[in-house]
Design an enzyme around this catalytic site. Structure first.
Site, mmCIF file in Angstrom:
data_model
loop_
_atom_site.group_PDB
_atom_site.id
_atom_site.type_symbol
_atom_site.label_atom_id
_atom_site.label_comp_id
_atom_site.label_asym_id
_atom_site.label_seq_id
_atom_site.Cartn_x
_atom_site.Cartn_y
_atom_site.Cartn_z
ATOM 1 N N LYS A 86 -0.966 4.492 -0.363
ATOM 2 C CA LYS A 86 -0.843 3.107 0.252
ATOM 3 C C LYS A 86 -0.736 2.891 1.813
ATOM 4 O O LYS A 86 0.222 4.203 2.285
ATOM 5 C CB LYS A 86 0.145 2.228 0.120
ATOM 6 C CG LYS A 86 -0.409 0.778 0.028
ATOM 7 C CD LYS A 86 -1.444 0.563 -0.808
ATOM 8 C CE LYS A 86 -1.226 -1.304 -1.406
ATOM 9 N NZ LYS A 86 -1.781 -1.872 -1.840
ATOM 10 N N ASP A 126 -6.294 -3.723 2.662
ATOM 11 C CA ASP A 126 -5.108 -5.137 1.841
ATOM 12 C C ASP A 126 -4.792 -6.301 2.622
ATOM 13 O O ASP A 126 -5.764 -6.879 3.066
ATOM 14 C CB ASP A 126 -3.966 -3.735 1.254
ATOM 15 C CG ASP A 126 -2.961 -3.923 0.751
ATOM 16 O OD1 ASP A 126 -3.352 -3.741 -0.755
ATOM 17 O OD2 ASP A 126 -1.674 -4.576 1.529
ATOM 18 N N SER A 328 -13.639 0.174 -5.783
ATOM 19 C CA SER A 328 -14.000 0.747 -5.350
ATOM 20 C C SER A 328 -13.937 2.294 -5.702
ATOM 21 O O SER A 328 -14.852 2.592 -4.500
ATOM 22 C CB SER A 328 -12.534 1.329 -4.092
ATOM 23 O OG SER A 328 -12.817 -0.246 -3.230
#
Length: 394
Positions: A86, A126, A328
């Site tokens: 992330k 995101d 993805s």
């Protein structure tokens, strides 16, 4: 409950790698502003890192570390060959011009380029990032590499190697798990009623897909409030109104609060908006038999326990909204092979992954008499632990 050895738990408790960067960006007025960003790579035993990049003024290192662990779990719940990652940049994109936003996007990728790539860590969109930003990031990475590298980033525009079916993947995956859950209960789609909190991309698409297979969508909401009609709502009409203002002008329905929607007598409840909307305070009033978490973290831990004890099945976010990361993965495969699939192929492959994953998680939960969330965590962490052992790490 899984019986992992203490040293494996110690490895899983921490990300393997966290990079903190500062990078300068020339602003439109000629000044230079220094931005901070982070990239956390939780565990790469199963393969390259995978996870989004968010732009938000409250991004912290602790946040991206926690979210990278969540991504490890999510990827392994659906069996993808990825570890979790992330990233985030501390900024408010709403205050940036298009040019400034592009320069921030490119600057961040240049700062973290050494630890990302198709075989290392593949970022994606995101919070407050989108396909356009991913296109800029992929272009920045490609220029650093000296060749076109579409597999370095997913969630891109179709013209740059994005995948068909990506926009509705999160909602489609959620709906697939809901329909499997209803089949196990012996209910036909025509008997099912559903309420959806949130009418953004995930909520709106879920409403359309459910309505399309015959489910009666009786309530939807957005930030202004909720609409309810026990006989069903016209989802296409609602979407049209939303596109041209507000669906609060929709007739033939009762207006209510977002909170009240959660407590309606429906078969399926899909929270597709905010975190922590179902808490210990209102969990006892939930009447749905199935809750599918299209949003991340809509149910607090205390509420989770109350719902489980009430016999309400919660399909957790790490499974219910894993359609996005799954497509993805499909995009990454298509980029690596330079072979692109139709939307029908993407949808079919998504079902091939999400449906068996639902049944595997449900089986573990039933065998251990625990929640599906615990079952998902057990399955995911066991898979990572097995890979670490097979690689000889421990």
């Amino acid at each position: 409950m899984v019986g992992l050895e203490p040293h494996l738990i110690e490895i899983l408790k921490r990300p393997m790698r966290v990079l903190s960067v500062s990078f300068p960006v020339r602003m439109d007025d000629g000044s230079v502003q220094v931005f901070e960003g982070y990239r956390s790579q939780h565990n790469d035993a199963m393969g390259p890192g995978k996870g989004g990049i968010r732009f938000h003024p409250q991004v912290t290192m602790d946040e991206v570390k926690a979210l990278s662990m969540w991504m490890t779990i999510k990827c392994q719940v659906v069996g993808l060959p990825y570890g979790g990652a992330k990233g985030g940049v501390v900024c408010d994109p709403r205050t940036l011009s298009a040019g400034e936003l592009e320069r921030v996007s490119r600057g961040f990728i240049e700062a973290i380029a050494q630890i990302i790539g198709p075989d290392k860590d593949i970022p994606a969109p995101d919070v407050y990032t989108n396909a356009k930003i991913m296109g800029w990031m992929m272009d920045a990475y490609s220029k650093l590499q000296g060749s076109f590298a579409p597999a370095s980033i997913t969630g891109k525009p179709l013209s740059l190697g994005g995948s068909r079916g990506r926009d509705e993947a999160t909602a489609r995956g959620c709906v697939l798990t809901v329909l499997e859950a209803m089949k196990k209960r012996g209910q036909s789609v025509q008997e099912i009623t559903a309420a959806i909190q949130g009418f953004g991309n995930a909520g709106r698409t879920a409403a359309k897909l459910l309505s399309g297979v015959g489910v009666r969508v009786v309530a939807v909401s957005d930030s202004t409030g909720a609409l309810y009609n026990p006989n069903g709502l016209d989802v296409d009409a609602l979407a049209n109104l939303k596109d041209h203002g507000s669906f609060r002008n929709y007739g033939h329905s009762e207006h209510m609060s977002n909170q009240a929607l959660l407590e309606l007598p429906v078969d399926v409840l899909i929270p597709a908006a905010l975190e922590n909307v179902i808490t210990a305070e209102n969990a006892g009033r939930i009447q749905a038999s199935i809750i599918a978490e299209a949003a991340n973290g809509p149910i607090t831990p205390d509420a989770d326990t109350i719902l489980f004890e009430s016999g309400i099945q919660v399909i957790p976010d790490v499974l219910a909204n894993a359609g996005g990361v799954t497509v993805s993965y499909f995009e990454w495969i298509q980029n690596l092979t330079h072979s692109y699939w139709t939307k029908e192929q993407v949808d079919a492959k998504l079902a091939d992954i999400l449906v068996p994953s639902y049944h595997e998680v449900n089986k573990i939960a039933q065998e251990h008499r625990t929640t599906m969330r615990m079952g998902a965590y057990m399955m995911a962490l066991s898979r990572v632990a097995e890979a670490m052992k097979a690689r000889g790490w421990v």
